[in-house]
Design a protein around this motif. Structure first.
Motif, PDB file in Angstrom:
ATOM      1  N   ALA A 120       0.814  -1.213   0.000  1.00 61.88           N
ATOM      2  CA  ALA A 120       0.000   0.000   0.000  1.00 61.88           C
ATOM      3  C   ALA A 120       0.848   1.263   0.000  1.00 61.88           C
ATOM      4  CB  ALA A 120      -0.939  -0.007   1.205  1.00 61.88           C
ATOM      5  N   ASP A 121       2.091   1.167   0.484  1.00 60.76           N
ATOM      6  CA  ASP A 121       2.944   2.353   0.545  1.00 60.76           C
ATOM      7  C   ASP A 121       3.895   2.461  -0.640  1.00 60.76           C
ATOM      8  OD1 ASP A 121       4.562   0.220   1.342  1.00 60.76           O
ATOM      9  OD2 ASP A 121       5.677   1.409   2.794  1.00 60.76           O
ATOM     10  N   CYS A 122       3.730   1.617  -1.650  1.00 62.93           N
ATOM     11  CA  CYS A 122       4.590   1.678  -2.838  1.00 62.93           C
ATOM     12  C   CYS A 122       4.109   2.749  -3.810  1.00 62.93           C
ATOM     13  CB  CYS A 122       4.582   0.337  -3.575  1.00 62.93           C
ATOM     14  SG  CYS A 122       5.579  -0.933  -2.811  1.00 62.93           S
ATOM     15  N   SER A 123       5.044   3.439  -4.388  1.00 54.93           N
ATOM     16  CA  SER A 123       4.712   4.373  -5.460  1.00 54.93           C
ATOM     17  C   SER A 123       4.492   3.572  -6.737  1.00 54.93           C
ATOM     18  CB  SER A 123       5.848   5.379  -5.661  1.00 54.93           C
ATOM     19  OG  SER A 123       6.986   4.708  -6.199  1.00 54.93           O
ATOM     20  N   ASP A 124       3.910   4.204  -7.725  1.00 61.20           N
ATOM     21  CA  ASP A 124       3.730   3.533  -9.020  1.00 61.20           C
ATOM     22  C   ASP A 124       5.077   3.120  -9.609  1.00 61.20           C
ATOM     23  OD1 ASP A 124       1.059   4.055  -8.628  1.00 61.20           O
ATOM     24  OD2 ASP A 124       0.868   5.464 -10.302  1.00 61.20           O
ATOM     25  N   ASP A 125       6.093   3.979  -9.450  1.00 63.61           N
ATOM     26  CA  ASP A 125       7.421   3.659  -9.982  1.00 63.61           C
ATOM     27  C   ASP A 125       8.025   2.450  -9.269  1.00 63.61           C
ATOM     28  OD1 ASP A 125       7.359   5.696 -11.856  1.00 63.61           O
ATOM     29  OD2 ASP A 125       8.378   7.142 -10.556  1.00 63.61           O
ATOM     30  N   GLU A 126       7.794   2.336  -7.958  1.00 65.51           N
ATOM     31  CA  GLU A 126       8.308   1.177  -7.225  1.00 65.51           C
ATOM     32  C   GLU A 126       7.594  -0.101  -7.661  1.00 65.51           C
ATOM     33  OE1 GLU A 126       9.838   3.040  -3.004  1.00 65.51           O
ATOM     34  OE2 GLU A 126       7.677   2.746  -3.271  1.00 65.51           O
ATOM     35  N   LEU A 127       6.287  -0.007  -7.879  1.00 68.43           N
ATOM     36  CA  LEU A 127       5.557  -1.173  -8.382  1.00 68.43           C
ATOM     37  C   LEU A 127       6.083  -1.581  -9.758  1.00 68.43           C
ATOM     38  CD1 LEU A 127       1.868  -0.372  -7.358  1.00 68.43           C
ATOM     39  CD2 LEU A 127       3.357  -2.132  -6.406  1.00 68.43           C
ATOM     40  N   LYS A 128       6.301  -0.580 -10.599  1.00 66.18           N
ATOM     41  CA  LYS A 128       6.825  -0.853 -11.943  1.00 66.18           C
ATOM     42  C   LYS A 128       8.193  -1.537 -11.856  1.00 66.18           C
ATOM     43  CE  LYS A 128       7.829   1.512 -16.308  1.00 66.18           C
ATOM     44  NZ  LYS A 128       7.831   2.821 -16.982  1.00 66.18           N
ATOM     45  N   ALA A 129       9.045  -1.045 -10.965  1.00 64.45           N
ATOM     46  CA  ALA A 129      10.380  -1.632 -10.803  1.00 64.45           C
ATOM     47  C   ALA A 129      10.289  -3.074 -10.309  1.00 64.45           C
ATOM     48  CB  ALA A 129      11.217  -0.792  -9.846  1.00 64.45           C
ATOM     49  N   SER A 130       9.337  -3.355  -9.416  1.00 62.52           N
ATOM     50  CA  SER A 130       9.199  -4.724  -8.921  1.00 62.52           C
ATOM     51  C   SER A 130       8.682  -5.649 -10.020  1.00 62.52           C
ATOM     52  CB  SER A 130       8.295  -4.774  -7.695  1.00 62.52           C
ATOM     53  OG  SER A 130       6.955  -4.483  -8.034  1.00 62.52           O
ATOM     54  N   ILE A 131       7.794  -5.154 -10.864  1.00 59.25           N
ATOM     55  CA  ILE A 131       7.301  -5.952 -12.002  1.00 59.25           C
ATOM     56  C   ILE A 131       8.450  -6.240 -12.958  1.00 59.25           C
ATOM     57  CG2 ILE A 131       5.796  -5.922 -14.034  1.00 59.25           C
ATOM     58  CD1 ILE A 131       3.856  -4.179 -12.299  1.00 59.25           C
ATOM     59  N   GLU A 132       9.260  -5.213 -13.246  1.00 63.61           N
ATOM     60  CA  GLU A 132      10.418  -5.430 -14.123  1.00 63.61           C
ATOM     61  C   GLU A 132      11.385  -6.465 -13.528  1.00 63.61           C
ATOM     62  OE1 GLU A 132      11.659  -1.333 -14.409  1.00 63.61           O
ATOM     63  OE2 GLU A 132      10.679  -1.089 -16.359  1.00 63.61           O
ATOM     64  N   HIS A 133      11.557  -6.406 -12.207  1.00 67.67           N
ATOM     65  CA  HIS A 133      12.406  -7.373 -11.526  1.00 67.67           C
ATOM     66  C   HIS A 133      11.861  -8.794 -11.733  1.00 67.67           C
ATOM     67  CE1 HIS A 133      14.923  -9.238  -8.485  1.00 67.67           C
ATOM     68  NE2 HIS A 133      13.828  -9.710  -7.910  1.00 67.67           N
ATOM     69  N   MET A 134      10.561  -8.954 -11.580  1.00 70.11           N
ATOM     70  CA  MET A 134       9.963 -10.291 -11.755  1.00 70.11           C
ATOM     71  C   MET A 134      10.038 -10.748 -13.212  1.00 70.11           C
ATOM     72  SD  MET A 134       6.809 -10.392  -9.017  1.00 70.11           S
ATOM     73  CE  MET A 134       6.311  -8.673  -8.961  1.00 70.11           C
ATOM     74  N   LEU A 135       9.830  -9.805 -14.131  1.00 66.66           N
ATOM     75  CA  LEU A 135       9.953 -10.153 -15.562  1.00 66.66           C
ATOM     76  C   LEU A 135      11.382 -10.574 -15.901  1.00 66.66           C
ATOM     77  CD1 LEU A 135       7.808  -7.359 -17.225  1.00 66.66           C
ATOM     78  CD2 LEU A 135       7.313  -9.818 -17.265  1.00 66.66           C
ATOM     79  N   ASN A 136      12.344  -9.836 -15.381  1.00 64.40           N
ATOM     80  CA  ASN A 136      13.760 -10.143 -15.664  1.00 64.40           C
ATOM     81  C   ASN A 136      14.195 -11.466 -15.053  1.00 64.40           C
ATOM     82  OD1 ASN A 136      14.039  -7.763 -17.116  1.00 64.40           O
ATOM     83  ND2 ASN A 136      14.780  -6.610 -15.346  1.00 64.40           N
ATOM     84  N   GLY A 137      13.511 -11.905 -14.010  1.00 63.53           N
ATOM     85  CA  GLY A 137      13.864 -13.152 -13.362  1.00 63.53           C
ATOM     86  C   GLY A 137      13.163 -14.372 -13.936  1.00 63.53           C
ATOM     87  N   SER A 138      12.343 -14.149 -14.962  1.00 66.81           N
ATOM     88  CA  SER A 138      11.590 -15.285 -15.526  1.00 66.81           C
ATOM     89  C   SER A 138      12.483 -16.125 -16.416  1.00 66.81           C
ATOM     90  CB  SER A 138      10.382 -14.776 -16.311  1.00 66.81           C
ATOM     91  OG  SER A 138      10.801 -14.075 -17.458  1.00 66.81           O
ATOM     92  N   LYS A 139      12.098 -17.384 -16.568  1.00 68.55           N
ATOM     93  CA  LYS A 139      12.880 -18.332 -17.379  1.00 68.55           C
ATOM     94  C   LYS A 139      12.287 -18.445 -18.762  1.00 68.55           C
ATOM     95  CE  LYS A 139      14.363 -20.958 -13.441  1.00 68.55           C
ATOM     96  NZ  LYS A 139      14.394 -22.197 -12.732  1.00 68.55           N
TER      97      LYS A 139
END
Length: 139
Positions: A120-139
């Motif tokens: 709930a305390d994440c900014s949109d940019d932080e959410l975007k960065a976490s999504i990119e992190h998960m995408l980059n970690g995919s196989k």
């Protein structure tokens, strides 16, 4: 006669105690005891000093990996409630939807995921960065 005397003594004691308590209770004391312990200020309400939004811990934006590890991993590491698991092809499939769609889904919630996931305390940019992190970690 003893019963009447006992009743009168008890009644007198009750009246005396009641008067004593009332004498020690002033309007100010009552107001002090029931006053609110805090107040709520809505962002943008200038009547209470124009409360500023609370910044993330440390004031700086958190990295995608940090947000994932502290917020997203609770579901995305285990696949809880159908969440796509980190490090799997499920994220490669999600990537085909595009980052903007994934970010919109994260902000608004999707299926069992509540709006903003567990951050709930994440900014949109932080959410975007976490999504990119998960995408980059995919196989």
């Amino acid at each position: 006669m003893k019963k009447i005397t006992s009743a009168l003594v008890a009644l007198g004691l009750g009246i005396a105690l009641s008067a004593s308590v009332q004498a020690n209770t002033s309007d100010e004391a009552v107001v002090e005891r029931i006053k609110a312990v805090g107040s709520v200020c809505i962002e943008g309400d200038d009547s209470c000093g124009g409360a500023a939004p609370v910044a993330a811990a440390g004031g700086a934006a958190r990295s995608g990996e940090e947000v994932y590890n502290t917020k997203c991993a609770a579901c995305h590491a285990t696949g809880a409630a159908g969440a796509p698991k980190y490090g799997t092809a499920e994220w490669a499939d999600r990537g085909a939807k595009g980052l903007d769609t994934l970010l919109s889904n994260a902000i608004n919630g999707l299926n069992a995921m509540p709006p903003r996931g567990l951050c709930a305390d994440c900014s949109d940019d932080e959410l975007k960065a976490s999504i990119e992190h998960m995408l980059n970690g995919s196989k």
